[in-house]
Design a protein around this motif. Structure first.
Motif, PDB file in Angstrom:
ATOM      1  N   LEU A   1       5.165  66.341 -41.593  1.00 27.66           N
ATOM      2  CA  LEU A   1       4.060  65.386 -41.476  1.00 27.66           C
ATOM      3  C   LEU A   1       4.623  63.969 -41.567  1.00 27.66           C
ATOM      4  N   TYR A   2       4.185  63.107 -40.657  1.00 21.88           N
ATOM      5  CA  TYR A   2       4.570  61.692 -40.711  1.00 21.88           C
ATOM      6  C   TYR A   2       3.311  60.860 -40.895  1.00 21.88           C
ATOM      7  N   ASP A   3       3.319  59.939 -41.874  1.00 24.44           N
ATOM      8  CA  ASP A   3       2.154  59.092 -42.173  1.00 24.44           C
ATOM      9  C   ASP A   3       2.560  57.630 -42.247  1.00 24.44           C
ATOM     10  N   ASN A   4       1.660  56.756 -41.779  1.00 23.24           N
ATOM     11  CA  ASN A   4       1.769  55.326 -42.095  1.00 23.24           C
ATOM     12  C   ASN A   4       0.374  54.764 -42.329  1.00 23.24           C
ATOM     13  N   LYS A   5       0.311  53.605 -42.970  1.00 22.72           N
ATOM     14  CA  LYS A   5      -0.990  53.075 -43.384  1.00 22.72           C
ATOM     15  C   LYS A   5      -0.918  51.564 -43.574  1.00 22.72           C
ATOM     16  N   LEU A   6      -2.040  50.902 -43.346  1.00 18.11           N
ATOM     17  CA  LEU A   6      -2.165  49.461 -43.608  1.00 18.11           C
ATOM     18  C   LEU A   6      -3.485  49.224 -44.331  1.00 18.11           C
ATOM     19  N   VAL A   7      -3.437  48.452 -45.410  1.00 13.55           N
ATOM     20  CA  VAL A   7      -4.638  48.106 -46.185  1.00 13.55           C
ATOM     21  C   VAL A   7      -4.767  46.594 -46.230  1.00 13.55           C
ATOM     22  N   TYR A   8      -5.960  46.106 -45.931  1.00 17.27           N
ATOM     23  CA  TYR A   8      -6.238  44.661 -45.850  1.00 17.27           C
ATOM     24  C   TYR A   8      -7.417  44.325 -46.762  1.00 17.27           C
ATOM     25  N   ASN A   9      -7.296  43.260 -47.552  1.00 18.00           N
ATOM     26  CA  ASN A   9      -8.397  42.748 -48.366  1.00 18.00           C
ATOM     27  C   ASN A   9      -8.442  41.237 -48.238  1.00 18.00           C
ATOM     28  N   SER A  10      -9.643  40.672 -48.221  1.00 20.68           N
ATOM     29  CA  SER A  10      -9.762  39.214 -48.126  1.00 20.68           C
ATOM     30  C   SER A  10     -11.030  38.745 -48.819  1.00 20.68           C
ATOM     31  N   ALA A  11     -10.999  37.482 -49.232  1.00 19.26           N
ATOM     32  CA  ALA A  11     -12.158  36.814 -49.818  1.00 19.26           C
ATOM     33  C   ALA A  11     -12.158  35.384 -49.327  1.00 19.26           C
ATOM     34  N   GLY A  12     -13.322  34.881 -48.970  1.00 16.02           N
ATOM     35  CA  GLY A  12     -13.379  33.518 -48.467  1.00 16.02           C
ATOM     36  C   GLY A  12     -14.725  32.872 -48.709  1.00 16.02           C
ATOM     37  N   TYR A  13     -14.721  31.539 -48.662  1.00 10.85           N
ATOM     38  CA  TYR A  13     -15.974  30.785 -48.775  1.00 10.85           C
ATOM     39  C   TYR A  13     -15.948  29.680 -47.734  1.00 10.85           C
ATOM     40  N   HIS A  14     -17.032  29.597 -46.975  1.00 10.67           N
ATOM     41  CA  HIS A  14     -17.134  28.643 -45.872  1.00 10.67           C
ATOM     42  C   HIS A  14     -18.315  27.715 -46.110  1.00 10.67           C
ATOM     43  N   PHE A  15     -18.064  26.397 -45.981  1.00 11.09           N
ATOM     44  CA  PHE A  15     -19.103  25.390 -46.162  1.00 11.09           C
ATOM     45  C   PHE A  15     -19.454  24.760 -44.815  1.00 11.09           C
ATOM     46  N   THR A  16     -20.740  24.463 -44.634  1.00 10.67           N
ATOM     47  CA  THR A  16     -21.205  23.676 -43.490  1.00 10.67           C
ATOM     48  C   THR A  16     -22.017  22.505 -44.028  1.00 10.67           C
ATOM     49  N   PHE A  17     -21.647  21.300 -43.597  1.00 11.91           N
ATOM     50  CA  PHE A  17     -22.286  20.082 -44.091  1.00 11.91           C
ATOM     51  C   PHE A  17     -22.710  19.227 -42.913  1.00 11.91           C
ATOM     52  N   HIS A  18     -23.980  18.867 -42.893  1.00  8.59           N
ATOM     53  CA  HIS A  18     -24.525  18.091 -41.774  1.00  8.59           C
ATOM     54  C   HIS A  18     -25.145  16.796 -42.300  1.00  8.59           C
ATOM     55  N   PRO A  19     -24.329  15.757 -42.482  1.00 11.69           N
ATOM     56  CA  PRO A  19     -24.850  14.516 -43.047  1.00 11.69           C
ATOM     57  C   PRO A  19     -25.717  13.718 -42.090  1.00 11.69           C
ATOM     58  N   SER A  20     -25.511  13.923 -40.782  1.00 13.42           N
ATOM     59  CA  SER A  20     -26.285  13.186 -39.785  1.00 13.42           C
ATOM     60  C   SER A  20     -26.293  14.001 -38.503  1.00 13.42           C
ATOM     61  N   PRO A  21     -27.186  13.666 -37.560  1.00 15.68           N
ATOM     62  CA  PRO A  21     -27.229  14.419 -36.301  1.00 15.68           C
ATOM     63  C   PRO A  21     -25.938  14.335 -35.497  1.00 15.68           C
ATOM     64  N   ARG A  22     -25.076  13.365 -35.802  1.00 14.07           N
ATOM     65  CA  ARG A  22     -23.859  13.174 -35.001  1.00 14.07           C
ATOM     66  C   ARG A  22     -22.652  13.913 -35.573  1.00 14.07           C
ATOM     67  N   HIS A  23     -22.770  14.404 -36.794  1.00  9.78           N
ATOM     68  CA  HIS A  23     -21.626  15.057 -37.425  1.00  9.78           C
ATOM     69  C   HIS A  23     -22.024  16.437 -37.936  1.00  9.78           C
ATOM     70  N   ASN A  24     -21.113  17.360 -37.767  1.00 11.33           N
ATOM     71  CA  ASN A  24     -21.274  18.672 -38.376  1.00 11.33           C
ATOM     72  C   ASN A  24     -19.927  19.086 -38.958  1.00 11.33           C
ATOM     73  N   PHE A  25     -19.801  18.913 -40.266  1.00 15.07           N
ATOM     74  CA  PHE A  25     -18.546  19.229 -40.954  1.00 15.07           C
ATOM     75  C   PHE A  25     -18.532  20.697 -41.355  1.00 15.07           C
ATOM     76  N   GLU A  26     -17.345  21.260 -41.390  1.00 16.72           N
ATOM     77  CA  GLU A  26     -17.147  22.584 -41.950  1.00 16.72           C
ATOM     78  C   GLU A  26     -15.834  22.599 -42.709  1.00 16.72           C
ATOM     79  N   ALA A  27     -15.805  23.373 -43.757  1.00 17.11           N
ATOM     80  CA  ALA A  27     -14.601  23.491 -44.577  1.00 17.11           C
ATOM     81  C   ALA A  27     -14.644  24.833 -45.284  1.00 17.11           C
ATOM     82  N   GLY A  28     -13.486  25.263 -45.750  1.00 21.71           N
ATOM     83  CA  GLY A  28     -13.469  26.536 -46.449  1.00 21.71           C
ATOM     84  C   GLY A  28     -12.088  26.933 -46.914  1.00 21.71           C
TER      85      GLY A  28
END
Length: 901
Positions: A480-507
């Motif tokens: 028997l031949y086996d291989n495996k990959l395990v992935y974990n992630s955590a994130g936080y994304h911000f959206t900021f709209h101070p005016s109709p002309r700008h749409n900021f995002e960060a995270g």
């Protein structure tokens, strides 16, 4: 919205007079009132001048008026009567007046006068160029859906009609626009919309002109940035009309018809984007990455089409929140459960079947669910084959997926997704391959303030592979031949709209991968195979990013972003040091470094800038420019052009640097040169650093010195992509042509390691010409025919050129890497569909799809090889002849019954 609903409810209980009516602007008053009740003035307007008046009697009775009108317009008279008064009025529909108290409805009047209904999150104004608007048309009195209502947008001269569920779907440019709704026996209605992003609307129209429309608007996240270039999207409606592959719509196969996207052959995993390897694509299933995207070795995608809301593919200008892969990002979004009713739908086919459940789980309809599963029973077909070995083959799969969503309100929602799949495949009784995916995702959308929104996401993904080799029924050597990959992630994304002309995002985002590159164990108790296990690889990756979409003017937008990534390999490992003056081989090891668990053996970091511009040359034409840099810290090791599930993954380490891609692109889009057709043209150039190429005869599996099999390589790709899309009318479709080149150059310090003497040569994915056409002809409301034709240049291949005798053995001399090219690949698929019955009250609804894969039986080459044969006239009397292997050389018909209730 609550206030508007209150206003509507109030008007429905007002006293109404209705004899005849005329336009208010044509009425002039010649009347005199001397301390007379106000109700007499109101009655006069109705009885004598034919106006419809809405009011509550108890509001009017306490008041009286003293006033004289001489040829006074009604509007001026009303203004004078209610000047400095506790009551006020509103005019609508040119012949009606609503009278109400200022204290309660003053704000409503202001809101209604604006008459713009917002679709989407106001914080995302200016972020998206187009939006997909879905909705329903309702009878405002009975709240029943209206089938066949006409929905028309005059700004884009596009329209549609509602289906048997009263639903419609239109793609509109963002900004202020209108929807004109008409239905036999109902008042025509015009709705002013402020379209921000993808969203859902319910529009009510009425039989009587004096009724006020009630509207419910719910915004969804948009997916099409205004400055986006190199991006393709498919909505639910478009997915439905793709040709059915083996009986069902295949999302991935549909994407391969798009400009710049290719598949290697029928029996292959993944796809290639702009000349990139399959491992350079990040496939996100509702936010969680997938490391093998196919069932049955590429015949079907792992994605159940019934649970998919839409699919987006970013070939360039990836949003700043994305990284990890250098070629593309594909987002497959699962739909939220239906909020109104519980539904069951699915399909029964010759090869596989599927079933999906969809609907609310609580009385308040805030908790919804969608869950689906698929399975195949194709083994019975194999049992019928006359070839004894093939009749013992195995091919089957299953997948299950589910999504739970809870909506606290419009801007606060939590969702949980789960997915699991398993495939089993063999071409004989001597070996069986199994592989599977396990995914989970938790997503929380929150409104932090009126201008700030947040999104938290937790993801998990596992991919595992097993080969059971029975060693020609010799249990002593079975393993028997086996291989495996395990992935974990955590994130936080911000959206900021101070005016109709700008749409900021960060995270920020944190992730870790654990790769188990391989282990071998005896298959049974009799086997004498010694267990072996490669050391696991463990790595961390951090990312922080910030970006802004800036509307400089109505015709010019800029999108800029900066992403910083840091990677660390923390595997417990033994790193070999090689003689720097010699080629990297096992024989040239001069030292080693030992690293313990969680000790950093290699680390890399860098900045990934993103910049794009969009210029609206006129109302229908836009010019776009984009630059991006991306780093990739994991590779898939495969020395075959056709990737199979057996391939393993490798992280950047002490010897292997991360892959870096820089891409420039310029695009032009127009939707007015030909009616109803959207044209796109894009030119791109992509430079790649730290690619890997394999030495001849490279051993990649279970190799502790795998770095000795790799050659450092750089490369570039360029191309021009032309496409045309028609989305409305009886005939719809998509056509594309791409001319592209993909080149590589080895950069080893030692000449013997380099191919073509260190000059540029063709990549295995260098296929210059690529033409695709997908069309659907709607014969009637229920019948339609779909077809997909694909033509792709043959891929490069390395072939034997000479043979010679050495020590009494025949030796083969191969050509330079990728010197020759295989025959072109082309294929035609057709499907005929009878859609479900249009009767609204019919509970069970079904449709039939008959499809034929590879209609004219093209023997597309899967691989070419030399084989010893008996010399004769057919092979030009050669002892060794060149053969090609085709996977599917005959038409494959399939019949599927789809249902819902």
């Amino acid at each position: 919205m609550t206030t508007i609903k209150s206003y509507v409810s109030l008007l429905l209980v007002l006293f109404t007079f209705s004899v005849y009516s005329q336009n208010i602007r044509d009425i002039y008053l010649n009347e005199s009132f001397e301390d007379q009740p106000l109700i007499e003035f109101v009655t006069l307007l109705h009885d004598k001048y034919g106006l419809d008046i809405y009011y509550e009697k108890q509001w009017i009775e306490p008041y009286s008026i003293t006033i004289t009108f001489e040829n006074t317009p009604v509007e001026a008279a009303l203004k004078k009567v209610f000047e400095n008064h506790d009551l006020t009025y509103d005019l609508f529909q040119d012949d009606a007046v609503a009278i109400y108290k200022k204290s309660k409805f003053e704000k409503v009047k202001s809101d209604v006068s604006l008459s713009f209904l917002t679709v989407g999150n106001p914080l995302n104004i200016g972020k998206y160029d187009k939006a997909n608007i879905k909705g329903r048309i309702l009878d405002g009195k009975s709240e029943e859906t209206l089938i066949g209502a006409t929905v028309y947008n005059p700004d884009e001269d596009e329209g549609t009609t509602t289906n048997q569920s009263g639903e419609f779907e239109l793609t509109l440019h963002t900004g202020e626009t209108q929807l004109h709704i008409s239905y036999l026996g109902f008042e025509k209605a015009i709705f002013n919309l402020n379209v921000i992003e993808n969203g859902y609307v319910e529009l009510s129209i009425f039989e009587k002109s004096h009724d006020i429309n009630e509207v419910t608007v719910v915004g969804d996240d948009g997916n099409v940035p205004a400055s986006q270039i190199g991006m393709e999207q498919m909505t639910t409606r478009e997915l439905k009309h793709l040709p059915a592959m083996l009986g069902e719509v295949d999302v991935l196969k549909g994407l391969t018809m798009l400009a710049g996207v290719q598949t290697v052959s029928e029996i292959s995993s993944g796809f290639n984007v702009r000349g990139g390897n399959t491992d350079q694509n990040l496939i996100l299933l509702n936010g969680s990455p997938v490391f093998n995207s196919s069932h049955m070795f590429g015949f079907l995608t792992l994605i159940n089409p019934d649970v998919v809301e839409d699919v987006s593919l970013f070939k360039g200008n990836m949003p700043v929140k994305y990284g990890e892969r250098v070629a593309s990002v594909m987002e497959v979004d699962f739909k939220d459960g239906n909020e109104d009713l519980f539904r069951v739908y699915g399909g029964i086919g010759i090869i596989n079947s599927r079933l999906t459940l969809d609907g609310p789980l609580t009385a308040n309809k805030k908790l919804t669910m969608v869950a689906g599963g698929r399975s195949t029973y194709s083994n019975w077909i194999l049992k019928q084959l006359p070839d004894e070995e093939l009749s013992e083959s195995v091919t089957n799969f299953y997948d299950v997926s589910a999504k739970l969503s809870y909506k606290f309100n419009q801007h606060n929602k939590i969702s949980l997704m789960g997915y699991a799949s398993n495939d089993k495949f063999s071409t004989s009784s001597q070996s069986i391959m199994e592989y599977g995916n396990l995914l989970a995702n938790l997503n929380l959308h929150t409104s932090l303030s009126k201008t700030l929104f947040g999104e938290m996401e937790l993801s998990h993904s596992e991919y595992s592979y097993r080969l059971s080799d029975f060693a020609n029924d010799n249990p002593i050597e079975a393993y028997l031949y086996d291989n495996k990959l395990v992935y974990n992630s955590a994130g936080y994304h911000f959206t900021f709209h101070p005016s109709p002309r700008h749409n900021f995002e960060a995270g920020v985002k944190w992730l870790n991968n654990r790769i188990s590159p391989g282990k071998i164990n005896p298959e049974n108790d009799e086997s004498v195979i010694n267990p072996q296990k490669m050391n696991d690889e463990k790595m961390y990756e951090w990312a922080a990013y910030i970006g802004d979409v800036f509307n400089v003017s109505t015709d010019f937008k800029i999108s800029a972003g900066l992403r910083y990534t840091r990677f660390a390999n923390v595997s417990k490992s033994l790193v070999y040091i090689y003689d720097p003056n010699e080629s990297m081989t096992i024989d040239n090891v001069i030292d080693s470094l030992e690293f313990g668990a969680n000790e950093v053996s290699a680390s890399y970091s860098g900045i990934e800038p993103r910049l794009s511009f969009i210029f609206d040359l006129d109302l229908n034409t836009s010019l776009r420019f984009n630059y991006q840099r991306i780093r990739q810290y994991v590779y898939q090791l495969s020395n075959n052009a056709v990737v199979s599930p057996a391939e393993t993954w490798k992280a950047a380490d002490y010897h292997l640097k991360p892959l870096i891609s820089d891409q420039l692109a310029v695009g032009l889009e127009n939707d007015s040169w030909l009616k109803d057709i959207d044209f796109k043209a894009e030119v791109y150039y992509k430079k790649l650093q730290n690619l890997i190429e394999y030495k001849n005869g490279a051993q990649l599996i279970m190799n502790e010195h795998v770095e000795t099999e790799l050659i450092p390589t750089s490369g570039f790709s360029y191309g021009i992509e032309l496409s045309a899309k028609k989305s409305i009318g009886r005939i719809t479709g998509y056509a594309s042509y791409v001319y592209s080149r993909t080149m590589r150059r080895n950069e080893s310090e030692f000449e013997n390691d380099n191919f073509w003497d260190g000059d540029y040569y063709r990549s295995i994915y260098d296929k210059p010409h690529d033409f695709s056409f997908n069309g659907t002809y709607h014969i009637s409301k229920r019948w339609h025919i779909s077809g997909l034709f694909t033509f792709i240049s043959g891929r490069p291949v390395t072939l034997p050129e000479q043979k010679y005798l050495f020590d009494d053995f025949i030796q083969i001399s191969y050509s330079e890497r990728n010197k020759y090219r295989m025959q072109p690949y082309h294929r035609l698929d057709l499907s005929v569909t009878l859609d479900e019955n249009l009767r609204k009250k019919r509970m069970w609804k079904g449709s039939w799809t008959f499809s034929v894969y590879n209609v004219y039986g093209r023997n597309n080459p899967y691989s070419v090889y030399y084989k010893k044969s008996v010399p004769n006239s057919t092979n030009d009397y050669r002892q060794y002849s060149l053969y090609k292997l085709s996977v599917i050389g005959i038409p494959v018909p399939t019949l599927t019954y789809n249902f819902r209730f």
